[in-house]
Design a protein around this motif. Structure first.
Motif, short mmCIF file in Angstrom:
data_model
loop_
_atom_site.label_atom_id
_atom_site.label_comp_id
_atom_site.label_asym_id
_atom_site.label_seq_id
_atom_site.Cartn_x
_atom_site.Cartn_y
_atom_site.Cartn_z
N ARG A 184 1.71 14.43 0.18
CA ARG A 184 3.14 14.51 -0.12
C ARG A 184 3.50 13.39 -1.09
O ARG A 184 2.99 12.27 -0.94
N PRO A 185 4.34 13.65 -2.07
CA PRO A 185 4.64 12.65 -3.09
C PRO A 185 5.51 11.50 -2.57
O PRO A 185 6.12 11.59 -1.51
N VAL A 191 4.08 2.24 2.33
CA VAL A 191 4.97 3.37 2.05
C VAL A 191 4.14 4.64 2.15
O VAL A 191 3.13 4.80 1.46
N LEU A 192 4.54 5.56 3.03
CA LEU A 192 3.78 6.76 3.33
C LEU A 192 4.28 7.96 2.54
O LEU A 192 5.42 7.98 2.05
N GLY A 193 3.42 8.97 2.45
CA GLY A 193 3.76 10.19 1.73
C GLY A 193 5.03 10.84 2.25
O GLY A 193 5.32 10.81 3.44
N VAL A 218 6.63 -0.38 7.61
CA VAL A 218 5.94 0.91 7.45
C VAL A 218 7.01 1.96 7.23
O VAL A 218 7.80 2.26 8.12
N VAL A 219 7.03 2.51 6.01
CA VAL A 219 8.18 3.30 5.55
C VAL A 219 7.80 4.75 5.36
O VAL A 219 6.81 5.07 4.69
N GLN A 220 8.60 5.65 5.97
CA GLN A 220 8.44 7.07 5.73
C GLN A 220 9.80 7.73 5.89
O GLN A 220 10.54 7.43 6.83
N PHE A 241 0.85 -1.18 0.00
CA PHE A 241 0.00 0.00 0.00
C PHE A 241 0.88 1.23 0.00
O PHE A 241 1.68 1.43 0.92
N LEU A 242 0.78 2.04 -1.05
CA LEU A 242 1.52 3.29 -1.15
C LEU A 242 0.50 4.42 -1.07
O LEU A 242 -0.41 4.52 -1.91
#
Length: 203
Positions: free
Chosen positions: A135-136, A151-153, A168-170, A118-119
């Motif tokens: 945010r891109p 993957v978060l904004g 969970v990536v930011q 999930f992006l």
């Protein structure tokens, strides 16, 4: 309806969602085009049947996505706004991937986004009025986001980054990093240097 007792001065505030600003500012297109994409997405992209990947890609391009050659789009995928999606050449988008791109998502060449990942580029001003914040996301060439990662904004993944499952990536991660955890951190290097000075590969 359950009666809710009035808040005391010691209780945290509650934001009235009826007054929250809407999300239409993220559309960048008229209502008819957003609705038309919703129908096409349901019939050709999210559809679980093993119809042609090329047909999914053609539908996305028709609505403004910039997609290179030999890109594979598996069934049950979702793309919020195709006009905010860019993908390089030969990348693979796995089954059940959701690209919730209220801001632009840019995916490089030879990238793998594995099943059920999930992006999402969107969030909300949670202390004020729950207004939408976007945010891109940028994913460099050769990266691999493995199964069910989020993957978060505001995230940038460098060249050949590997994201482990369920992470969970930011934030920004350097090229060749292995990223894991919640919140994700760098836990290693994907490729190691051989004595020749080149990157060693699996045998």
């Amino acid at each position: 309806m359950t009666n809710v007792p009035p808040a005391s001065p010691a209780d945290p505030p509650v934001i009235n969602l009826a007054d929250a600003p809407g999300e239409r500012a993220a559309w960048d297109r008229p209502l008819w085009q957003v609705l038309a994409w919703s129908v096409v997405e349901l019939v050709l992209v999210t559809n679980p049947w093993q119809i042609s990947s090329a047909l999914r890609v053609a539908a996305l391009r028709a609505f403004g996505a910039k997609i290179g050659h030999q890109v594979v789009f598996r069934p049950r995928t979702r793309v919020r706004f195709p006009w905010k999606l860019s993908i390089g050449h030969r990348s693979w988008i796995g089954e059940g991937v959701w690209l919730h791109n209220q801001a632009r998502i840019t995916i490089g060449s030879d990238v793998v986004i594995s099943q059920e990942s999930f992006l999402t580029t969107g969030s909300h001003r949670h202390r004020r009025d729950m207004a939408l914040i976007t945010r891109p996301i940028t994913i460099g060439d050769g990266a691999w986001v493995t199964s069910r990662a989020m993957v978060l904004g505001g995230t940038t993944l460098g060249r050949s980054v590997l994201v482990r499952p369920m992470s969970v990536v930011q934030g920004s991660f350097d090229a060749n990093s292995v990223v894991s955890g919640n919140p994700a951190t760098t836990v290693g290097r994907r490729f190691n240097h051989a004595p020749s000075g080149r990157y060693a590969r699996d045998t």
